[in-house]
Scaffold this active site. Sequence first.
Site, PDB file in Angstrom:
ATOM      1  N   LYS A 106       0.704  -1.180   0.528  1.00 42.13           N
ATOM      2  CA  LYS A 106       0.235  -0.021   0.183  1.00 42.13           C
ATOM      3  C   LYS A 106       0.513   1.517   0.101  1.00 42.13           C
ATOM      4  O   LYS A 106       1.835   1.184   0.872  1.00 42.13           O
ATOM      5  CB  LYS A 106      -0.904   0.144   0.908  1.00 42.13           C
ATOM      6  CG  LYS A 106      -1.767   0.682   1.389  1.00 42.13           C
ATOM      7  CD  LYS A 106      -2.700   0.509   3.165  1.00 42.13           C
ATOM      8  CE  LYS A 106      -3.220   1.809   2.828  1.00 42.13           C
ATOM      9  NZ  LYS A 106      -4.228   1.695   3.970  1.00 42.13           N
ATOM     10  N   SER A 129      -9.102   1.005   2.452  1.00 37.50           N
ATOM     11  CA  SER A 129      -8.506   1.866   1.921  1.00 37.50           C
ATOM     12  C   SER A 129      -7.517   1.811   1.062  1.00 37.50           C
ATOM     13  O   SER A 129      -6.749   1.898  -0.027  1.00 37.50           O
ATOM     14  CB  SER A 129      -8.419   2.904   2.933  1.00 37.50           C
ATOM     15  OG  SER A 129      -7.333   2.395   3.859  1.00 37.50           O
ATOM     16  N   SER A 152      -9.515  -1.836   6.746  1.00 36.28           N
ATOM     17  CA  SER A 152      -9.344  -0.693   5.432  1.00 36.28           C
ATOM     18  C   SER A 152      -7.812  -2.512   4.546  1.00 36.28           C
ATOM     19  O   SER A 152      -7.747  -2.165   4.045  1.00 36.28           O
ATOM     20  CB  SER A 152      -8.087   0.330   5.713  1.00 36.28           C
ATOM     21  OG  SER A 152      -9.114   1.487   5.362  1.00 36.28           O
TER      22      SER A 152
HETATM   23  N1  GLN Z   1     -13.151   2.996   6.061  1.00 36.64           N
HETATM   24  C1  GLN Z   1     -12.658   3.594   7.625  1.00 36.64           C
HETATM   25  C2  GLN Z   1     -12.560   5.216   7.265  1.00 36.64           C
HETATM   26  O1  GLN Z   1     -12.660   5.968   6.737  1.00 36.64           O
HETATM   27  C3  GLN Z   1     -11.038   2.339   7.873  1.00 36.64           C
HETATM   28  C4  GLN Z   1      -9.732   2.999   7.007  1.00 36.64           C
HETATM   29  C5  GLN Z   1      -8.862   2.389   7.489  1.00 36.64           C
HETATM   30  O2  GLN Z   1      -9.065   1.410   7.652  1.00 36.64           O
HETATM   31  N2  GLN Z   1      -7.789   2.588   7.396  1.00 36.64           N
HETATM   32  O3  GLN Z   1     -11.852   5.422   8.468  1.00 36.64           O
END
Ligand code: GLN
Length: 478
Positions: free
Chosen positions: A77, A152, A176
Amino acid sequence: MSISSAIDVRDAIARGERTATDVCESSLARIDAVDAAGPALHAFQTVMADRARARAAALDRLPAPAGPLHGVPIALKDNIVVRGVVATAGSRMLETFVSPYDATVVERLEAAGAVIIGKTTCDEFAMGSSTENSAFGPAKNPVDPTRTPGGSSGGSAVAVAAGMTPVSLGSDTGGSIRQPAALCGITGLKPTYGRVSRYGLIAFASSLDQIGPLATTARDAALVLETIAGHDPRDATSARLPVPSFTGALTGSVAGMRIGVPSRLLEQGVDPEVRQAFDATAAMLGAYGATIVDIELPHSRHAIPVYYLLATAEASANLARYDGVRYGRRAPGAGSLAQMYEATRGRGFGAEVKRRVMLGTYVLSAGYYDAYYLKAQQVRTLIRRDFDAAFAAVDTILMPTSPVPAFRFGERLANPLQMYLADVFTVSANLAGIPAVSVPCGATRAGLPIGAQFLGKPWDEASILRCADACERLTSRA
Ligand code: GLN
């Protein structure tokens, strides 16, 4: 030749049937075919072709395998830093930022013989559930490119699901890793908080962030986790605990295990097809000897507000460093220091990041701190205690990963609350600090993947991986 599982790749190289170089070329060719051209899935933000080829060639010259990931291509990532390579974290703010150092996970992967192929598309600073918040365009779901891959770590899920690399790393602050794994039909694991060093992970919410693997099998996820886990003096929150053999825990059986299902929590808001696949999975585990136990997680219904108060508070503090002075983007033009800050942050951050910095600053401000931030911390403790109580009676907990299958681009973007609800079942594991792994558990009639997650006791990744592996094997048998 196509890319198969990490373990198959490694073993084929060890047997002399393949070389690290030809595996690396297969991976790069697959990226050429589906990522930039063809369906243009946009899994990769940066492809590190030259560096990967040089690494593979160096591995091929070694007299013996470098380690358990010898010659295995892996994607990271784009919020995990590699020395000499741009790390954008999906943000204009870091568009030209070249990391001067390697993340600890990078050092460990490379010491084990892995070949880093590139950096994957993610929501800006990992804030989002669809990759639509990337400043450089979203990744697309390989199962249906009109839909998001989740986020994400969407690009990391796409790289694996579309066969570009056998494994990848993502980061999971509120789901994410697990949610994109579920939406793309692969396996994704968030380790216990403190299991994997965060050194070199661009921070979002430091009390929640963990790096973890995405893979096509639980065994590959276990192998990558074994490689990257363990104490690191450069991350004070990394635990001084021995790392067990996670691959050794995969017995293929759930016989005698007690698996909790928080049925009350799942009563509302779950798509009927997700519900059906989930129930079928629980029934299958029961049929193969697990005892399914109804459990209560009464405070988890508050998980979304608690998460979005704490994560935004921490993000507002972490993102204060992007001021145009030390690194990253600086808005051009003369003016006062305050004007430079404003212009840099005004242009460098996207809408979602700004929304979160403002929310987080608000909940930390005098007069609101007690009502929001402190209260959320208290409820976080209650959520964790619910898990402690549940784990007195069960070995693992089973829940859907995402309440819905992959959604279409734009469908949730206009309404941030709708987007936040995608995380309803994933954020509790981060708030409690416990490990969780999402595994494929079926598909909708339209063919969209569905995932279920096993949550475990702190440091007990072994049990959830065992469940995940058993699920995989039992499903393929059924
Ligand atoms: N979807 C969650 C957020 O927007 C989790 C994001 C993540 O785990 N980095 O914060």
